[in-house]
Scaffold this active site. Sequence first.
Site, PDB file in Angstrom:
ATOM      1  N   CYS A 277      42.687  45.668  40.130  1.00  0.00           N
ATOM      2  CA  CYS A 277      44.125  45.868  39.977  1.00  0.00           C
ATOM      3  C   CYS A 277      44.493  47.216  39.359  1.00  0.00           C
ATOM      4  CB  CYS A 277      44.733  44.732  39.168  1.00  0.00           C
ATOM      5  SG  CYS A 277      43.867  44.360  37.629  1.00  0.00           S
ATOM      6  N   ARG A 306      31.107  41.345  36.692  1.00  0.00           N
ATOM      7  CA  ARG A 306      31.476  40.613  35.479  1.00  0.00           C
ATOM      8  C   ARG A 306      30.230  39.958  34.904  1.00  0.00           C
ATOM      9  NH1 ARG A 306      36.977  37.614  37.721  1.00  0.00           N
ATOM     10  NH2 ARG A 306      37.943  39.520  38.571  1.00  0.00           N
ATOM     11  N   GLN A 324      35.764  40.722  45.994  1.00  0.00           N
ATOM     12  CA  GLN A 324      36.984  39.924  46.100  1.00  0.00           C
ATOM     13  C   GLN A 324      37.775  40.342  47.332  1.00  0.00           C
ATOM     14  OE1 GLN A 324      38.726  40.783  42.163  1.00  0.00           O
ATOM     15  NE2 GLN A 324      38.712  38.571  41.846  1.00  0.00           N
ATOM     16  N   ASP A 326      40.779  40.981  47.759  1.00  0.00           N
ATOM     17  CA  ASP A 326      41.830  41.207  46.773  1.00  0.00           C
ATOM     18  C   ASP A 326      43.052  41.862  47.412  1.00  0.00           C
ATOM     19  OD1 ASP A 326      42.732  41.016  44.227  1.00  0.00           O
ATOM     20  OD2 ASP A 326      41.317  42.430  43.353  1.00  0.00           O
ATOM     21  N   HIS A 328      47.159  43.418  45.905  1.00  0.00           N
ATOM     22  CA  HIS A 328      48.200  43.492  44.884  1.00  0.00           C
ATOM     23  C   HIS A 328      49.497  43.882  45.558  1.00  0.00           C
ATOM     24  CE1 HIS A 328      44.481  43.846  42.555  1.00  0.00           C
ATOM     25  NE2 HIS A 328      45.147  43.089  41.713  1.00  0.00           N
ATOM     26  N   LYS A 408      49.249  31.243  37.222  1.00  0.00           N
ATOM     27  CA  LYS A 408      48.654  31.390  38.551  1.00  0.00           C
ATOM     28  C   LYS A 408      48.650  30.062  39.296  1.00  0.00           C
ATOM     29  CE  LYS A 408      43.894  30.692  36.921  1.00  0.00           C
ATOM     30  NZ  LYS A 408      42.491  31.027  37.118  1.00  0.00           N
ATOM     31  N   HIS A 454      49.037  39.440  41.933  1.00  0.00           N
ATOM     32  CA  HIS A 454      47.601  39.543  42.198  1.00  0.00           C
ATOM     33  C   HIS A 454      47.230  38.342  43.073  1.00  0.00           C
ATOM     34  CE1 HIS A 454      46.941  42.033  38.382  1.00  0.00           C
ATOM     35  NE2 HIS A 454      48.125  41.494  38.187  1.00  0.00           N
TER      36      HIS A 454
END
Length: 586
Positions: A277, A306, A324, A326, A328, A408, A454
């Site tokens: 992000c 991570r 991910q 992902d 945004h 979320k 996100h």
Amino acid sequence: MQPSTDKNNAEQLDTMRHSAAHVMAEAVKTIFPDAQFGIGPTIEDGFYYDFDLPRALHTEDLATLEQLMTEIVSKGEPFIREEIDVKTARQLFADQPYKLELIDELGDNVLSVYRDGAFLDLCRGPHVKSTDQVKAFKLLSVAGAYWRGDERRPMLQRIYGTAFETEEELNKYLERLAEAARRDHRKLGKELDLFSLHEEAGPGLVHWHPKGATIRRLIEDFWKVEHLKRGYDIVYTPHLAKVNLWKISGHWDFYRENLYSPMDIDGQDYIVKPMNCLGHILMYKTRLRSYRELPLRWAELGTVYRYERSGVLHGLARVRGFTQDDAHIFCRPDQLEDEVTRVLELARFMLKTFGFSEYEILLSTRPEKYAGTLDIWEKATDTLKTCLEKLELPYAVDPGEGVFYGPKIDIKIKDAVGHLWQGPTTQVDFNLPQRFDVNFIGNDGQENQVVMVHRTVLGSMERFMACLIEHYGGAFPFWLAPVQVTIIPIADRHGEYAGKVRDDLLLAGIRTRIDDRPERMNSKIREAQLEKIPVMLVVGDKEVDSSTVAVRLRNGKDLGPLSSQQFLEMAQHAVNSKNDTIENKG
């Protein structure tokens, strides 16, 4: 009344399973009088207990323990609860260091213990009245477990078990476990040559083999096409960033235990990125943005890193480096509801395409440690609720499980054996735009703060792949299979024709190979079935003379002779329509 009844039944079953854990612990103490005891809670579908024992347990020990448990149950020993003070507790458990640690940690003036027969345990309860109320039980496995989940603490032996009200329920559960074991993505990943993990390279880091990489590429290509259709732009960001960026975002304070240690580069501290992000925020801020430009939807198949404790790493499902799917979304407040709704619709479309029709939806609310104001959190949570209700999606509230910067929506995918997997997630974020001063120029000419969404619509490539493998048992739909067709020439003289059929299929984008090994035809067919290749094309004299192929499916069904052109059209239709097999023409 039904929900209350179901809840009561679940509580009774949980109580019985907790009592079964104590019966198991009593059996362990019978064999190992000097055993040291950890904890023995219930878990979903069963229970476990951790022990420090003088020797390693073996599978055959479980049968011995089960027999002792049967004897204890048959005695009908009562579970007797006593309340004692801390001093008495420390005397009773003087030779049990793990219990002494728990006593100190609880910090209560009065503690409860339970006795059943000769066994005494520190426990809040509740328990069934007597051991003969522990019904159909089974010990399942032994595993290592660090005390309190900390790899710096002693490694204990954890015995897993389960219990049900009836033998029939137990047997059904054991059948589901056996099926789940057959579908285990770690086992099938090795058998089908999809991926590997290597201790010498580092645990939790995935190496994608050609077949696994093919499936991943197909998923990613489909993902990109569908995002471009919906107004997303694809972006890329670096794998490293200065530590200060994560301090501004709050990750350094709220998420420190999951971040890798900094590395010094030219006198500056950098870390490998734990999420994508912040890179997207930096790109957004490269110039002033007008309200007319919003929403901006930026998507990235971004690899992040991570820290996960080694004890929780699990194949592809729990790793340290993952990609991910992902994205945004930077939008105006008045666009937020519509953007969240679009995300949920896209997530449902993606899951349906990959064959998932069942899932659970959770609305995760403000955690104990959070950034931002209560007003912002309430506004974000209300928006997510509105979107779920607008789409008439049933959901449950998961209190306190939001991320530190916002609430979320989590969608947990249910696979073919009923296992739930973390999948799509949608998070509303008013916090990071505030911390990074992410704004747009409104129609009033003033700067206004954007709202960020996100989101992922699959989760991560690694975990989604694990889910796919187990859902399909490795027998992927035709469009996703790494090898879609294997051609089996009956004799060497049929090789030239087989090669022509293969080349035509490859030219049309159908992933095809020839099995021209000097083996019997039936052996080749059986091997192709074990490799879970969807289609086998057998070619012999008859097929060469008639320019046909004999079509067999991996489930054993014989479609008979088809012209190579007919088969090609069926295969292309299955790919384009995302059907499971070439039989389904739509």
